[in-house]
Design a protein around this motif. Structure first.
Motif, PDB file in Angstrom:
ATOM      1  N   ALA A 233       0.829  -1.205   0.000  1.00  0.00           N
ATOM      2  CA  ALA A 233       0.000   0.000   0.000  1.00  0.00           C
ATOM      3  C   ALA A 233       0.865   1.258   0.000  1.00  0.00           C
ATOM      4  O   ALA A 233       0.564   2.239  -0.680  1.00  0.00           O
ATOM      5  CB  ALA A 233      -0.926  -0.004   1.214  1.00  0.00           C
ATOM      6  N   LYS A 234       1.955   1.170   0.765  1.00  0.00           N
ATOM      7  CA  LYS A 234       2.856   2.321   0.829  1.00  0.00           C
ATOM      8  C   LYS A 234       3.531   2.559  -0.521  1.00  0.00           C
ATOM      9  O   LYS A 234       3.668   3.705  -0.976  1.00  0.00           O
ATOM     10  CB  LYS A 234       3.916   2.099   1.899  1.00  0.00           C
ATOM     11  CG  LYS A 234       4.865   3.264   2.078  1.00  0.00           C
ATOM     12  CD  LYS A 234       5.859   2.986   3.192  1.00  0.00           C
ATOM     13  CE  LYS A 234       6.842   4.159   3.351  1.00  0.00           C
ATOM     14  NZ  LYS A 234       7.838   3.895   4.420  1.00  0.00           N
TER      15      LYS A 234
ATOM     16  N   ALA B 272       0.931   3.910  -2.803  1.00  0.00           N
ATOM     17  CA  ALA B 272       0.184   5.072  -2.323  1.00  0.00           C
ATOM     18  C   ALA B 272       0.648   6.365  -2.994  1.00  0.00           C
ATOM     19  O   ALA B 272       1.774   6.468  -3.492  1.00  0.00           O
ATOM     20  CB  ALA B 272       0.343   5.194  -0.815  1.00  0.00           C
TER      21      ALA B 272
ATOM     22  N   SER C 210       7.170   6.392  -2.275  1.00  0.00           N
ATOM     23  CA  SER C 210       6.087   7.344  -2.081  1.00  0.00           C
ATOM     24  C   SER C 210       6.314   8.130  -0.797  1.00  0.00           C
ATOM     25  O   SER C 210       6.583   7.564   0.256  1.00  0.00           O
ATOM     26  CB  SER C 210       4.761   6.591  -1.989  1.00  0.00           C
ATOM     27  OG  SER C 210       3.711   7.481  -1.691  1.00  0.00           O
TER      28      SER C 210
END
Length: 273
Positions: A136-137, A140, A228
């Protein structure tokens, strides 16, 4: 007359047999006594000889010995029965102790196995969650300037821009405010960008590009991978700028003129602008 019988292993002599043996002994004794009385005149001349023969009579000896034999036999039976009962009780206790110990061992093993399985599942869940968080990171998107806002919109017209309109958006930022990559990617340009002053261009995994202009200082180099939210520069007012801020563009390609709406681009990737 002799009385013999087999009692068998640990078979207690019956009262009937004991009574019969006793009665037989008494009857024999009585018979011998009667015969002795009748014969006593005839044997008077013999004196001690007849008395001695009477005392040595087998019937008399058996009659006198029968009650003692029965008592010893009964005692032997009781002792054997007690020993057998004690042995059986001991074996029962031992088997019960073994069964209890085995049940405890199985319960402890089941408990240990359940705890190990629980710990393994918890570990796997944590690893899975960590990987999901990492993915997700990596995927993201964030604002290029934390907690900032758009001070100049996309396609805004004016003589300040050579194309006649704004090709990106400006984020409010004072001098040397940290600037972050909006998503993971690779740096394809880092240096002087003419009217953009010091600028950085990053290619992202979906094939899009983002550009950061008017920087006071640059913290990355071409070919470098960034994550990110990673800080890549400090904001400034280099190039064609009226004051410190961050010029941000979203592009379909690395070059000038391939710009797309940066607000829609960020919102598409879950960033509130």
């Amino acid at each position: 007359m002799a009385f013999t019988r087999a009692t068998g292993k640990h078979r207690r002599p019956s009262k009937t047999r004991r009574a019969t043996a006793g009665a037989a002994g008494i009857a024999g004794l009585a018979t011998v006594g009667v015969v002795g009385s009748i014969a006593s005149p005839a044997f008077a001349a013999g004196g001690g000889q007849s008395q001695n023969n009477l005392q040595q009579s087998p019937q008399l000896r058996e009659a006198l010995a029968a009650p003692i034999s029965d008592t010893l036999d009964e005692q032997a039976y009781d002792q054997a029965l007690t020993a057998e009962q004690t042995r059986a009780e001991s074996e029962a206790k031992e088997e019960a102790a073994k069964a209890k110990a085995e049940a405890k061992r199985k319960a402890d093993e089941a408990k240990r196995k359940a705890a190990a399985e629980k710990a393994q599942k918890e570990h796997e869940a944590k690893v899975k969650a960590a990987r999901a968080a990492e993915r997700a990171k990596l995927n993201a998107y964030v604002l290029p300037v934390e907690g900032s806002y758009v001070s100049t919109g996309y396609k805004q017209g004016g003589g300040m821009w050579s194309s006649g309109s704004h090709t990106g958006i400006d984020f409010h930022a004072g001098m040397n405010t940290p600037v972050h990559s909006v998503a993971a990617g690779e740096v394809v340009e880092a240096g002087n960008g003419g009217a953009y002053g010091n600028n950085i261009v990053i290619k992202h995994k979906d094939g899009t590009y983002t550009q950061y202009g008017h920087l006071n200082s640059i913290g990355v180099s071409v070919g470098q991978s960034v994550e990110s939210g990673q800080q890549i520069a400090l904001s400034g007012s280099t190039g064609n700028s009226s004051g410190p801020h961050l010029h941000f563009e979203a592009r379909s390609g690395p070059e000038y003129g391939s710009d797309i709406d940066p607000v829609a681009y960020l919102r598409q990737h879950g960033v509130k602008v």
